[in-house]
Design an enzyme around this catalytic site. Structure first.
Site, short mmCIF file in Angstrom:
data_model
loop_
_atom_site.label_atom_id
_atom_site.label_comp_id
_atom_site.label_asym_id
_atom_site.label_seq_id
_atom_site.Cartn_x
_atom_site.Cartn_y
_atom_site.Cartn_z
N GLU A 176 -12.85 194.34 -3.94
CA GLU A 176 -13.63 193.12 -3.74
C GLU A 176 -14.20 192.97 -2.34
O GLU A 176 -14.57 191.86 -1.92
CB GLU A 176 -12.80 191.89 -4.11
CG GLU A 176 -12.24 191.93 -5.52
CD GLU A 176 -11.54 190.64 -5.92
OE1 GLU A 176 -12.06 189.55 -5.62
OE2 GLU A 176 -10.48 190.74 -6.55
N LYS A 198 -13.66 181.86 -10.92
CA LYS A 198 -14.04 180.74 -11.78
C LYS A 198 -15.44 180.22 -11.45
O LYS A 198 -16.01 179.47 -12.23
CB LYS A 198 -13.01 179.61 -11.63
CG LYS A 198 -11.65 179.90 -12.25
CD LYS A 198 -10.73 178.70 -12.22
CE LYS A 198 -10.15 178.47 -10.86
NZ LYS A 198 -9.23 179.53 -10.42
N TYR A 265 2.33 183.66 -4.71
CA TYR A 265 3.08 183.32 -3.51
C TYR A 265 2.63 184.12 -2.28
O TYR A 265 3.40 184.87 -1.69
CB TYR A 265 4.57 183.48 -3.76
CG TYR A 265 5.08 182.44 -4.74
CD1 TYR A 265 5.30 181.13 -4.34
CD2 TYR A 265 5.29 182.78 -6.07
CE1 TYR A 265 5.73 180.17 -5.24
CE2 TYR A 265 5.74 181.83 -6.98
CZ TYR A 265 5.95 180.53 -6.56
OH TYR A 265 6.37 179.58 -7.45
N HIS A 268 -2.67 180.66 0.63
CA HIS A 268 -4.11 180.64 0.47
C HIS A 268 -4.59 179.20 0.36
O HIS A 268 -3.83 178.30 0.01
CB HIS A 268 -4.53 181.44 -0.77
CG HIS A 268 -3.92 180.97 -2.05
ND1 HIS A 268 -2.62 181.25 -2.41
CD2 HIS A 268 -4.42 180.22 -3.07
CE1 HIS A 268 -2.34 180.71 -3.58
NE2 HIS A 268 -3.42 180.06 -4.00
N VAL A 269 -5.86 178.99 0.67
CA VAL A 269 -6.45 177.66 0.70
C VAL A 269 -7.66 177.65 -0.23
O VAL A 269 -8.46 178.59 -0.25
CB VAL A 269 -6.89 177.27 2.12
CG1 VAL A 269 -7.48 175.86 2.14
CG2 VAL A 269 -5.73 177.37 3.09
#
Length: 328
Positions: A176, A198, A265, A268-269
């Site tokens: 990615e 998404k 876990y 991340h934001v």
């Protein structure tokens, strides 16, 4: 909860590469016309065994079945209608009258193929946890104290050893890399910002990006202290700046938050457009980044001590642990 999200596939996996091209990867279709450049339709061999969930409101269906004799989950979702496509849709679609009554009339509108695309997300091979994640189930609200985290939640996380390889692939540019919007490579306060799968990246009203920190020893907000304020402030400032520069969306139109419990876990934001109803943005799970920063400034041990509430599904192993401990 706690495993890699369904949308991720490991780079180098042949099936994963086919799936990536099915999902509209621009490299898979340089022409931009929706053709697959000779790539076979892997979904032609998908055999449905169960409908996990069917949401008419969200125009999404979640299917469990077999793909190449392996367990698989397929998610089909209607793509949003964009403003730029409306004129062509009206001019080129077939229209069939369903009902007319005075000033009201309804029709079946069949747009041309390139304006009638479904987004398909494929997970293969899928584990039992992947399947259960999208089944319709009863949920329970759990109130976890700081002691509960240490005695119940943390041992459960450590015991399960949820795989984070897909996260490390992103951080190490093994997967990615072409999707990264912004990166600060600093090992202490740095992060990678990239679109969530998404979001189809065609309009900003449902913008959704994820900032993944480079530090690998932070599982969730439970482990944050005042020492992590430089990291959080850096994500807040540079993440908003990157989104404004790339997408023209100002900070006043963003919702920036953590999930607790998170779906995986590694800290991340979430950056989502304020106008969108993003999954997990409700009060029972979302914690605004700005609130987290203020709480840690006031009390460096805030998230290690206070009680946090979150929903768990009936089949979640962590829920069973809380029940066994008499906390429900």
């Amino acid at each position: 909860m706690g495993d890699a999200p369904l949308k991720r596939v490991n780079e180098g996996d042949e099936l994963g590469q086919k799936v990536k091209k099915q999902k509209g990867d621009p490299e898979a279709d340089p022409s931009g016309n929706g053709e697959e450049c000779g790539e076979e339709n892997i979904l032609s061999g998908f055999k449905t065994t169960a409908v996990l969930k069917d949401s008419a409101r969200e125009k999404t269906i979640f299917l469990h079945g077999k793909l190449d004799e392996q367990e698989a989950v397929v998610i089909l979702q209607k793509t949003p209608i964009t403003v730029v496509s409306v004129a062509e849709m009206f001019a080129s679609s077939k229209l069939k009258l369903e009902m007319r009554n005075d000033i009201y009339s309804t029709y079946q509108l069949q747009p041309p193929a390139h304006l009638n695309v479904l987004k398909a997300t494929v997970v293969c091979p899928a584990t039992e946890k992947h399947v259960k994640k999208y089944q319709v189930q009863e949920s329970f609200l759990v109130e976890e104290t700081g002691e509960d985290y240490l005695s119940i939640t943390l041992p459960y996380i450590q015991e399960k050893s949820f795989s984070l390889q897909w996260v490390f692939n992103i951080l190490e540019k093994k997967a990615e890399a072409d999707r990264i919007v912004y990166e600060d490579p600093d090992p202490d306060v740095g992060f990678v910002l990239l679109p969530d799968f998404k979001w189809d990246q065609k309009q900003t009203h449902d913008l959704y990006l994820i900032a993944i920190v480079h530090q690998r020893d932070l599982k969730s907000i439970r482990e944050l202290t005042a020492d992590h304020l430089p990291l959080l402030q850096n994500i807040c400032t540079k993440g908003k700046e990157a989104i404004l520069k790339r997408y023209g969306l100002p900070a006043s139109k963003l919702r920036v938050y953590f999930h607790y419990q998170p779906s995986y876990y590694h800290l991340h934001v979430h950056f989502t457009a304020l106008a969108s109803e993003a999954p997990g943005s409700g009060v029972e799970r979302a914690h605004l980044l700005s609130d987290v920063i203020q709480n840690l400034r006031a009390d460096g041990g805030f998230y290690r001590q206070r009680s946090l509430s979150f929903p768990l599904r009936a089949d979640d192993g962590l829920l069973a642990r809380f029940q066994q401990a008499g906390r429900l």
